[in-house]
Design a protein around this motif. Structure first.
Motif, PDB file in Angstrom:
ATOM      1  N   ILE A 203      65.579 -23.226   5.696  1.00 56.45           N
ATOM      2  CA  ILE A 203      65.093 -21.892   6.049  1.00 56.45           C
ATOM      3  C   ILE A 203      65.012 -21.084   4.763  1.00 56.45           C
ATOM      4  N   VAL A 204      63.840 -20.565   4.475  1.00 54.57           N
ATOM      5  CA  VAL A 204      63.628 -19.744   3.283  1.00 54.57           C
ATOM      6  C   VAL A 204      63.305 -18.326   3.739  1.00 54.57           C
ATOM      7  N   ASN A 205      64.117 -17.381   3.310  1.00 54.56           N
ATOM      8  CA  ASN A 205      63.912 -15.979   3.665  1.00 54.56           C
ATOM      9  C   ASN A 205      63.430 -15.205   2.438  1.00 54.56           C
ATOM     10  N   VAL A 206      62.241 -14.624   2.539  1.00 54.57           N
ATOM     11  CA  VAL A 206      61.664 -13.895   1.411  1.00 54.57           C
ATOM     12  C   VAL A 206      62.196 -12.467   1.412  1.00 54.57           C
ATOM     13  N   THR A 207      62.975 -12.147   0.397  1.00 52.79           N
ATOM     14  CA  THR A 207      63.589 -10.836   0.301  1.00 52.79           C
ATOM     15  C   THR A 207      63.039 -10.104  -0.913  1.00 52.79           C
ATOM     16  N   SER A 208      63.765  -9.141  -1.449  1.00 53.92           N
ATOM     17  CA  SER A 208      63.227  -8.318  -2.527  1.00 53.92           C
ATOM     18  C   SER A 208      64.335  -7.754  -3.404  1.00 53.92           C
ATOM     19  N   PHE A 209      64.006  -7.596  -4.693  1.00 56.83           N
ATOM     20  CA  PHE A 209      64.940  -6.980  -5.648  1.00 56.83           C
ATOM     21  C   PHE A 209      65.283  -5.551  -5.248  1.00 56.83           C
ATOM     22  N   LYS A 243      65.665  -5.414   3.526  1.00 61.15           N
ATOM     23  CA  LYS A 243      65.793  -6.580   2.649  1.00 61.15           C
ATOM     24  C   LYS A 243      67.258  -6.928   2.390  1.00 61.15           C
ATOM     25  N   LEU A 244      68.112  -5.912   2.321  1.00 59.37           N
ATOM     26  CA  LEU A 244      69.550  -6.168   2.190  1.00 59.37           C
ATOM     27  C   LEU A 244      70.072  -6.887   3.427  1.00 59.37           C
ATOM     28  N   CYS A 245      69.656  -6.425   4.605  1.00 56.20           N
ATOM     29  CA  CYS A 245      70.099  -7.060   5.850  1.00 56.20           C
ATOM     30  C   CYS A 245      69.653  -8.513   5.930  1.00 56.20           C
ATOM     31  N   LEU A 246      68.450  -8.801   5.464  1.00 56.12           N
ATOM     32  CA  LEU A 246      67.965 -10.179   5.480  1.00 56.12           C
ATOM     33  C   LEU A 246      68.812 -11.056   4.562  1.00 56.12           C
ATOM     34  N   LEU A 247      69.254 -10.499   3.439  1.00 53.23           N
ATOM     35  CA  LEU A 247      70.143 -11.236   2.536  1.00 53.23           C
ATOM     36  C   LEU A 247      71.505 -11.475   3.190  1.00 53.23           C
ATOM     37  N   LEU A 248      72.079 -10.434   3.777  1.00 57.45           N
ATOM     38  CA  LEU A 248      73.364 -10.579   4.449  1.00 57.45           C
ATOM     39  C   LEU A 248      73.296 -11.640   5.540  1.00 57.45           C
ATOM     40  N   PHE A 249      72.214 -11.623   6.308  1.00 53.82           N
ATOM     41  CA  PHE A 249      72.026 -12.623   7.358  1.00 53.82           C
ATOM     42  C   PHE A 249      71.911 -14.027   6.763  1.00 53.82           C
ATOM     43  N   SER A 337      72.717 -11.925  -6.303  1.00 52.20           N
ATOM     44  CA  SER A 337      72.137 -10.705  -5.742  1.00 52.20           C
ATOM     45  C   SER A 337      73.193  -9.598  -5.825  1.00 52.20           C
ATOM     46  N   SER A 338      72.976  -8.483  -5.168  1.00 53.69           N
ATOM     47  CA  SER A 338      73.903  -7.361  -5.276  1.00 53.69           C
ATOM     48  C   SER A 338      75.276  -7.718  -4.705  1.00 53.69           C
ATOM     49  N   SER A 339      76.305  -7.050  -5.194  1.00 50.84           N
ATOM     50  CA  SER A 339      77.656  -7.314  -4.695  1.00 50.84           C
ATOM     51  C   SER A 339      77.747  -7.000  -3.202  1.00 50.84           C
ATOM     52  N   LEU A 340      77.015  -5.991  -2.756  1.00 50.16           N
ATOM     53  CA  LEU A 340      77.024  -5.624  -1.337  1.00 50.16           C
ATOM     54  C   LEU A 340      76.466  -6.743  -0.464  1.00 50.16           C
ATOM     55  N   SER A 341      75.492  -7.492  -0.987  1.00 50.96           N
ATOM     56  CA  SER A 341      74.881  -8.563  -0.191  1.00 50.96           C
ATOM     57  C   SER A 341      75.850  -9.715   0.072  1.00 50.96           C
ATOM     58  N   TYR A 342      76.937  -9.805  -0.721  1.00 54.43           N
ATOM     59  CA  TYR A 342      77.931 -10.863  -0.532  1.00 54.43           C
ATOM     60  C   TYR A 342      79.134 -10.391   0.289  1.00 54.43           C
ATOM     61  N   ASP A 343      79.065  -9.189   0.833  1.00 55.35           N
ATOM     62  CA  ASP A 343      80.165  -8.636   1.611  1.00 55.35           C
ATOM     63  C   ASP A 343      80.273  -9.389   2.940  1.00 55.35           C
ATOM     64  N   ALA A 344      81.222 -10.295   3.023  1.00 56.36           N
ATOM     65  CA  ALA A 344      81.357 -11.145   4.209  1.00 56.36           C
ATOM     66  C   ALA A 344      81.699 -10.337   5.453  1.00 56.36           C
ATOM     67  N   LYS A 345      82.472  -9.271   5.284  1.00 61.25           N
ATOM     68  CA  LYS A 345      82.835  -8.436   6.428  1.00 61.25           C
ATOM     69  C   LYS A 345      81.609  -7.726   6.984  1.00 61.25           C
ATOM     70  N   ALA A 347      78.536  -8.692   6.582  1.00 64.70           N
ATOM     71  CA  ALA A 347      77.643  -9.719   7.130  1.00 64.70           C
ATOM     72  C   ALA A 347      78.094 -10.154   8.519  1.00 64.70           C
ATOM     73  N   SER A 348      79.408 -10.265   8.705  1.00 66.34           N
ATOM     74  CA  SER A 348      79.936 -10.648  10.013  1.00 66.34           C
ATOM     75  C   SER A 348      79.643  -9.570  11.057  1.00 66.34           C
ATOM     76  N   GLN A 349      79.772  -8.301  10.643  1.00 65.93           N
ATOM     77  CA  GLN A 349      79.464  -7.199  11.545  1.00 65.93           C
ATOM     78  C   GLN A 349      77.981  -7.190  11.899  1.00 65.93           C
ATOM     79  N   LEU A 350      77.157  -7.447  10.900  1.00 60.71           N
ATOM     80  CA  LEU A 350      75.709  -7.509  11.136  1.00 60.71           C
ATOM     81  C   LEU A 350      75.374  -8.643  12.093  1.00 60.71           C
ATOM     82  N   TRP A 351      76.056  -9.770  11.943  1.00 52.56           N
ATOM     83  CA  TRP A 351      75.826 -10.925  12.816  1.00 52.56           C
ATOM     84  C   TRP A 351      76.122 -10.554  14.273  1.00 52.56           C
ATOM     85  N   LEU A 352      77.213  -9.823  14.475  1.00 52.24           N
ATOM     86  CA  LEU A 352      77.553  -9.385  15.834  1.00 52.24           C
ATOM     87  C   LEU A 352      76.489  -8.444  16.375  1.00 52.24           C
TER      88      LEU A 352
END
Length: 361
Positions: A203-209, A243-249, A337-345, A347-352
């Motif tokens: 799966i390739v997700n096209v995101t943005s800087f 685009k941040l949300c797509l990265l977190l996902f 990518s940005s430090s925020l994009s690696y925030d596992a917490k 990302a988990s909240q977004l997943w829910l």
């Protein structure tokens, strides 16, 4: 000479200057990091850049082409990516809103690849009902064509930059739904077919800087629904956020597949092509969009769709051990990518929160 009132209103808006100043700075920051990393590698050991060709399954004498689905496939990056993957031997499924554009895309690709294997489906990513209908139609097509019920490559490429607030029939901001929500729903619907592949799938997700400009806001699904948006639509901020949300996902899906011991079979790669000359700025007054492209071209930051698509092809054909890495700018280059994009917490909240979207379908 008449006054372009829309252009004047745009120039006087905070969101315009956010886009005009922060986005180029974010892009220059990315290239600066790449250049520094390249300098360091030359002093240590070079980083190899190679692509893996996905060999079709010929078991039992049946020549089976890998299947790739590309959203937003009728222009710009999507079209260039489709053309390249046809050349790599894929059966490319083009997903787009307009039947006429889909037909024109097929004719254009077949001028270069006469024996191209192409299939088209109409899908409107601003409608969850349309996404669900596409998934059902696609599975029926696999059955009718006597093809293995699997997908080897999904490229979530479709995206828009809307400059005015529009709420979809599903009750979400159109830009958020097109750029993020529908990509999540489509991926979820197709995941069983992706898992069913006998070949490694991706799966390739096209995101943005531009995600670098997104602030440390709380991940809240209410931001995606009918909410109180001020009269001045914060289009630049919402685009960054999508685009941040797509990265977190992307990173969360990678972590979950790794927990299931599936990361060697299914890889998730977010990719950023940089700035590409497409119609992404079609809602920006033409005098401003043309000026932006001229400036970016002068700075040697503007790429053709073909050059920009090379980064997507790199991600699509990269070895499976790079799952979860962020591709940027072509030539197989990767960076953080940005430090925020690696925030596992987060990302988990977004997943829910995304489970709410899936319940609607």
């Amino acid at each position: 000479m008449g006054i372009d009132r829309a252009a004047i209103e745009m120039v006087l808006s905070f969101q315009f200057w956010r886009m005009a100043i922060l986005w180029p700075l974010a892009l220059l920051y990315c290239y600066a990091r790449l250049n520094l990393a390249a300098l360091f590698r030359r002093r240590t050991s070079p980083r190899e850049h190679f692509r893996c060709r996905l060999v079709p399954d010929s078991a039992g004498g049946n020549f089976r082409r890998p299947i790739c689905i590309i959203t937003g496939a009728t222009s710009g990056l999507g079209l260039a990516t489709a053309r390249a993957l046809v050349g790599e031997g894929y059966h490319v499924v083009l997903a787009g809103r307009c039947a006429e554009s889909l037909y024109r895309t097929i004719q254009e690709i077949k001028q270069e690849y006469e024996e191209a294997h192409l299939t088209t489906f109409q899908v409107d990513l601003s409608s969850l009902q349309s996404v669900v209908k596409f998934e059902a139609s696609f599975k029926q097509w696999l059955l009718d064509s006597d093809l293995h019920p699997s997908v080897q490559l999904l490229i979530n490429n479709a995206g828009i930059l809307a400059t005015s607030s529009r709420i979809t029939a599903d009750g979400y901001d159109q830009m958020i739904q097109t750029n993020f929500i529908s990509a999540v729903v489509l991926t979820s619907l197709l995941l069983p077919l992706i898992k069913n592949s006998s070949l490694p799938s991706r799966i390739v997700n096209v995101t943005s800087f531009t995600h670098l400009c997104a602030s440390n806001m709380k991940i809240d699904c209410k931001k995606f629904s009918r909410n109180t948006i001020s009269e001045k639509y914060p289009f630049a901020s919402i685009y960054e956020y999508s685009k941040l949300c797509l990265l977190l996902f992307s990173y969360e899906l990678h972590r979950r597949l790794r927990a299931e011991n599936l990361s060697s079979k299914i890889s998730i790669i977010p990719v950023d092509p940089g700035v590409v000359h497409t119609n992404i700025l079609r809602e920006v007054p033409s005098c401003l969009s043309q000026l932006a492209f001229r400036v970016l071209s002068f700075l040697h930051l503007l790429q053709s769709p073909e050059a920009g698509a090379s980064s997507i092809i790199d991600a699509a054909l990269a070895p499976s051990n790079v799952s979860g890495e962020y591709f940027f700018g072509g030539r197989g280059r990767r960076m953080g990518s940005s430090s925020l994009s690696y925030d596992a917490k987060a990302a988990s909240q977004l997943w829910l929160n995304t489970s709410i979207f899936e319940e609607q379908v």
